[in-house]
Design an enzyme around this catalytic site. Structure first.
Site, PDB file in Angstrom:
ATOM      1  N   ASP A   1      -2.927   3.491   0.838  1.00 29.69           N
ATOM      2  CA  ASP A   1      -2.260   2.355   1.414  1.00 29.69           C
ATOM      3  C   ASP A   1      -0.812   2.109   1.273  1.00 29.69           C
ATOM      4  OD1 ASP A   1      -4.997   2.231   2.233  1.00 29.69           O
ATOM      5  OD2 ASP A   1      -5.453   1.015   0.444  1.00 29.69           O
TER       6      ASP A   1
ATOM      7  N   LYS B   1       1.565   4.784   4.955  1.00 29.06           N
ATOM      8  CA  LYS B   1       1.996   6.282   5.452  1.00 29.06           C
ATOM      9  C   LYS B   1       1.950   6.210   7.200  1.00 29.06           C
ATOM     10  CE  LYS B   1      -1.591   7.518   3.196  1.00 29.06           C
ATOM     11  NZ  LYS B   1      -2.031   6.661   2.178  1.00 29.06           N
TER      12      LYS B   1
ATOM     13  N   HIS C   1      -5.026   4.069   8.368  1.00 28.50           N
ATOM     14  CA  HIS C   1      -3.582   3.881   8.501  1.00 28.50           C
ATOM     15  C   HIS C   1      -3.268   2.951   9.761  1.00 28.50           C
ATOM     16  CE1 HIS C   1      -3.287   8.155   6.811  1.00 28.50           C
ATOM     17  NE2 HIS C   1      -3.771   7.412   5.941  1.00 28.50           N
ATOM     18  N   THR C   2      -2.335   1.704   9.641  1.00 30.09           N
ATOM     19  CA  THR C   2      -2.077   0.680  10.354  1.00 30.09           C
ATOM     20  C   THR C   2      -0.602   1.258  10.911  1.00 30.09           C
ATOM     21  OG1 THR C   2      -3.040  -0.703   8.490  1.00 30.09           O
ATOM     22  CG2 THR C   2      -1.929  -1.732  10.500  1.00 30.09           C
TER      23      THR C   2
ATOM     24  N   LYS D   1     -10.798  -6.313  -0.792  1.00 29.16           N
ATOM     25  CA  LYS D   1      -9.335  -6.885  -1.314  1.00 29.16           C
ATOM     26  C   LYS D   1      -8.897  -5.561  -2.194  1.00 29.16           C
ATOM     27  CE  LYS D   1      -9.150 -11.838  -2.056  1.00 29.16           C
ATOM     28  NZ  LYS D   1      -9.061 -12.775  -2.889  1.00 29.16           N
TER      29      LYS D   1
HETATM   30  P1  GDP Z   1      -1.741   3.779   4.923  1.00 28.16           P
HETATM   31  O1  GDP Z   1      -2.908   3.927   4.500  1.00 28.16           O
HETATM   32  O2  GDP Z   1      -0.617   4.415   3.701  1.00 28.16           O
HETATM   33  O3  GDP Z   1      -1.245   4.130   6.239  1.00 28.16           O
HETATM   34  O4  GDP Z   1      -1.287   2.095   4.782  1.00 28.16           O
HETATM   35  P2  GDP Z   1      -2.197   1.035   5.285  1.00 28.16           P
HETATM   36  O5  GDP Z   1      -2.086   0.700   6.737  1.00 28.16           O
HETATM   37  O6  GDP Z   1      -3.393   1.288   4.729  1.00 28.16           O
HETATM   38  O7  GDP Z   1      -1.619  -0.412   4.402  1.00 28.16           O
HETATM   39  C1  GDP Z   1      -0.158  -0.602   4.503  1.00 28.16           C
HETATM   40  C2  GDP Z   1      -0.233  -1.930   5.123  1.00 28.16           C
HETATM   41  O8  GDP Z   1       1.098  -2.483   5.127  1.00 28.16           O
HETATM   42  C3  GDP Z   1      -0.746  -2.191   6.743  1.00 28.16           C
HETATM   43  O9  GDP Z   1      -1.046  -3.347   6.938  1.00 28.16           O
HETATM   44  C4  GDP Z   1       0.745  -2.120   7.121  1.00 28.16           C
HETATM   45  O10 GDP Z   1       0.870  -2.707   8.300  1.00 28.16           O
HETATM   46  C5  GDP Z   1       1.650  -2.783   6.044  1.00 28.16           C
HETATM   47  N1  GDP Z   1       3.061  -2.420   6.085  1.00 28.16           N
HETATM   48  C6  GDP Z   1       3.623  -1.106   5.947  1.00 28.16           C
HETATM   49  N2  GDP Z   1       5.063  -1.269   5.651  1.00 28.16           N
HETATM   50  C7  GDP Z   1       5.288  -2.344   5.635  1.00 28.16           C
HETATM   51  C8  GDP Z   1       6.433  -3.226   5.207  1.00 28.16           C
HETATM   52  O11 GDP Z   1       7.382  -2.528   4.934  1.00 28.16           O
HETATM   53  N3  GDP Z   1       6.324  -4.567   5.042  1.00 28.16           N
HETATM   54  C9  GDP Z   1       5.152  -5.195   5.277  1.00 28.16           C
HETATM   55  N4  GDP Z   1       4.955  -6.655   5.038  1.00 28.16           N
HETATM   56  N5  GDP Z   1       4.015  -4.622   5.527  1.00 28.16           N
HETATM   57  C10 GDP Z   1       4.113  -3.372   5.915  1.00 28.16           C
HETATM   58  P1  IMO Z   2      -5.532   5.725   2.895  1.00 32.97           P
HETATM   59  O1  IMO Z   2      -5.277   7.167   3.847  1.00 32.97           O
HETATM   60  C1  IMO Z   2      -7.007   3.594  -0.344  1.00 32.97           C
HETATM   61  C2  IMO Z   2     -10.599   5.770  -2.458  1.00 32.97           C
HETATM   62  C3  IMO Z   2     -11.662   4.614  -2.393  1.00 32.97           C
HETATM   63  C4  IMO Z   2     -12.412   4.916  -3.725  1.00 32.97           C
HETATM   64  C5  IMO Z   2     -12.043   6.418  -3.776  1.00 32.97           C
HETATM   65  C6  IMO Z   2     -13.185   7.339  -3.358  1.00 32.97           C
HETATM   66  O2  IMO Z   2      -5.840   4.704   3.788  1.00 32.97           O
HETATM   67  O3  IMO Z   2      -4.280   5.533   1.743  1.00 32.97           O
HETATM   68  P2  IMO Z   2     -13.990   8.004  -0.990  1.00 32.97           P
HETATM   69  O4  IMO Z   2     -14.516   7.545   0.221  1.00 32.97           O
HETATM   70  O5  IMO Z   2     -12.826   8.931  -0.389  1.00 32.97           O
HETATM   71  O6  IMO Z   2     -15.106   9.207  -1.455  1.00 32.97           O
HETATM   72  O7  IMO Z   2     -13.573   7.100  -1.891  1.00 32.97           O
HETATM   73  O8  IMO Z   2     -10.958   6.842  -2.938  1.00 32.97           O
HETATM   74  N1  IMO Z   2      -9.873   5.845  -1.221  1.00 32.97           N
HETATM   75  C7  IMO Z   2      -8.759   5.186  -0.752  1.00 32.97           C
HETATM   76  N2  IMO Z   2      -7.883   4.216  -1.130  1.00 32.97           N
HETATM   77  N3  IMO Z   2      -6.720   4.212   0.684  1.00 32.97           N
HETATM   78  C8  IMO Z   2      -7.057   5.405   1.246  1.00 32.97           C
HETATM   79  O9  IMO Z   2      -6.749   5.845   1.976  1.00 32.97           O
HETATM   80  C9  IMO Z   2      -8.274   5.899   0.464  1.00 32.97           C
HETATM   81  N4  IMO Z   2      -9.226   7.002   0.677  1.00 32.97           N
HETATM   82  C10 IMO Z   2      -9.993   6.826  -0.456  1.00 32.97           C
HETATM   83  O10 IMO Z   2     -11.436   3.256  -2.399  1.00 32.97           O
HETATM   84  O11 IMO Z   2     -11.925   4.407  -4.778  1.00 32.97           O
HETATM   85 MG    MG Z   3      -4.854   2.843   4.126  1.00 26.01          MG
END
Ligand code: GDP
Ligand code: IMO
Ligand code: MG
Length: 460
Positions: A46, A49, A74-75, A339
């Site tokens: 998170d 990416k 991924h958002t 959370k």
């Molecule tokens: P990923 O799994 O690595 O693609 O990340 P996620 O999408 O799970 O979580 C990243 C969160 O941070 C998302 O809600 C994005 O929209 C947000 N985000 C990404 N870059 C930024 C940033 O530079 N600033 C803020 N405020 N939010 C960001």
């Molecule tokens: P992105 O690509 C955050 C964590 C789970 C759990 C552990 C094992 O959005 O960054 P699984 O379901 O893979 O067997 O869970 O890994 N986990 C992640 N945490 N972001 C992710 O992906 C995750 N993918 C798995 O929360 O602790």
């Molecule tokens: Mg994520």
């Protein structure tokens, strides 16, 4: 040409002799160059990416996923639209991009189609004609997902704690793969009768392992048959597909890592990890490409640290600081709605992730979330029993008891959302970035200053 193939005649003829010409041509063909750019999570996931991939995909021809499944979330925020991707590569938003799901990915077919249709309603164009899936990718069945839930219950009952998985069937399906009883896309498309038999065996194995599982074998097979024809035009031999992409007319190829370094099955905080290689090695094994085709490896680093689920987290702040990071950063899991736990940036962990991945540059996201802190800490070393340890411990008991050494930097106490260049940032924010670069020895190429696509400063 001389008998031993040396080019002594070449000079007299005014050019390389035929053998030499052939060798040169072969060498040229064998060198598609390091045109594959990789984006990887450097912490516990998170990091942002999706946003970084979306940005780079503006200028790419192909975006590939190489590992993981729909445990990823991924958002991408474009204007007022927020897309979330789990199995589809985020770069698919660019209508000129071909999206590829490689052999290392595990695919839950109902999840894939639901996700695509949901995003199509938000504006994702023509995805069915732009998505290619490797025939070697393993299929996640509904019973793998159900087994994931049962395993979690058992862990809770037997050991007093579970792993906190996403319950997307990731552990069970990679277990089937490793046990050589898994089923792949090629099996589904080749001979449905044979596939059905093997499906029944696998389903029965799961029911005997987990008696509380109730698998509707005929119902699930019926659904899979429906997906079969829809899927067929998208499926390719992934090895040949990637080879052609690398050796044909020059294409820019992007790889979107899912999950992250500290969740890697080999290098992460085992056993509190996912079941795939989320570090750079997973790119080659998950796509079937040679390592010399990999060029840039971008590490995505959140300006602080978060973690979803259970496991050691040395810089976690179970206090007002952690709560402020959680609420300002809207730190809630995209896949599970849980959370996220929050804490300060941890450079011991990042250095370790860099040792494995060899990041060529970093994208530092969510720097704007730190706008309100008057003091910002960074973890720079771990102590065990009063002594600094010069490594990131493999053992979770040790990691749980490390005492983090922090350095403290002054905050900038102002919004950075309007900064457009590095120079526009307040001095303390620049110092924060420079400290990270200096400590890791990796340049920061982008800085995230907000959710939207355009809120990203590029440094070089
Ligand atoms: P990923 O799994 O690595 O693609 O990340 P996620 O999408 O799970 O979580 C990243 C969160 O941070 C998302 O809600 C994005 O929209 C947000 N985000 C990404 N870059 C930024 C940033 O530079 N600033 C803020 N405020 N939010 C960001
Ligand atoms: P992105 O690509 C955050 C964590 C789970 C759990 C552990 C094992 O959005 O960054 P699984 O379901 O893979 O067997 O869970 O890994 N986990 C992640 N945490 N972001 C992710 O992906 C995750 N993918 C798995 O929360 O602790
Ligand atoms: Mg994520």
């Amino acid at each position: 040409m001389t008998e031993n193939g040396s080019g002594s005649n070449a000079e007299t003829n005014g050019g390389p002799e035929p053998g030499e010409r052939l060798r040169r041509r072969m060498l040229k063909q064998a060198e598609p160059g390091n045109r594959v750019t990789v984006v990887l999570g450097a912490q516990w996931g998170d990091e942002g990416k999706g946003k970084v991939v979306d940005l780079l995909a503006q200028d790419a021809d192909m975006v590939c996923r190489c590992q993981g499944g729909n445990n990823a979330g991924h958002t991408v925020v474009v204007g007022s639209i927020e897309y979330d991707f789990h199995l589809l590569p985020s770069g698919i938003i660019n209508p000129n991009v071909t999206a590829f799901i490689g052999n290392g990915v595990v695919v839950h077919l109902p999840g894939l189609f639901e996700e695509a249709e949901k995003n199509a309603k938000k504006g994702l164009e023509d995805w069915e004609n732009r998505l290619i899936i490797s025939d070697r990718a393993h299929i996640v069945f509904d019973f793998h997902q159900a087994a994931d839930g049962v395993q979690e219950q058992q862990r809770q009952q037997q050991a007093g704690k579970n792993l906190g998985t996403t319950k997307k069937g990731i552990g069970p399906v990679y277990s089937s793969k490793a046990a050589r009883s898994g089923l792949r896309i090629c099996d589904l498309l080749t001979d449905f009768d044979d596939f059905s038999e093997r499906f029944k065996v696998l389903a029965n194995q799961h029911m005997s392992m987990y008696p509380s599982l109730d698998v509707d074998i005929d119902g699930e097979l019926e659904k899979l048959k429906d997906y079969m024809e829809r899927l067929r035009p998208m499926v390719r031999d992934g090895v040949y597909f990637m080879y052609e992409a690398l050796h044909g007319p020059e294409k820019k190829i992007l790889v979107e890592g899912a999950n992250a370094a500290l969740l890697d099955i080999d290098f992460g905080t085992y056993p509190f990890v996912t079941s795939s290689n989320c570090t750079v090695g997973g790119v080659c094994t998950g796509l079937g490409i040679p390592p010399q085709n990999v060029g840039e490896v971008y590490g995505v680093v959140k300006a602080y640290t978060t973690r979803v689920g259970i496991g050691a987290f040395p810089t976690e702040q179970k206090n007002d600081i952690g709560e402020l990071l959680q609420s300002r950063g809207s730190e809630v899991g995209v896949t599970t709605g849980r959370k996220r736990r929050c804490g300060w940036l941890d450079l011991v962990l990042l250095k370790y992730a860099h040792m494995i991945n060899g990041f060529t540059a970093l994208a530092l996201t969510k720097l704007d979330i730190l706008d309100v802190f008057s003091e910002i800490k960074i973890g720079v070393a771990y102590k065990v029993d009063g002594k600094i340890i010069p490594y990131f411990p493999a053992n979770q008991e040790v990691l749980n008891k490390v005492e983090v050494q922090y350095i403290s930097l002054p905050g900038w106490n102002t919004s950075i959302a309007k900064s457009r260049t590095f120079e526009d940032l307040p001095t303390n924010a620049k110092d924060y970035v420079r400290f990270i670069e200096g400590h890791l020895g990796v340049p920061v190429k982008w800085i995230g200053i907000g959710k939207s696509r355009e809120l990203m400063i590029q440094l070089f």
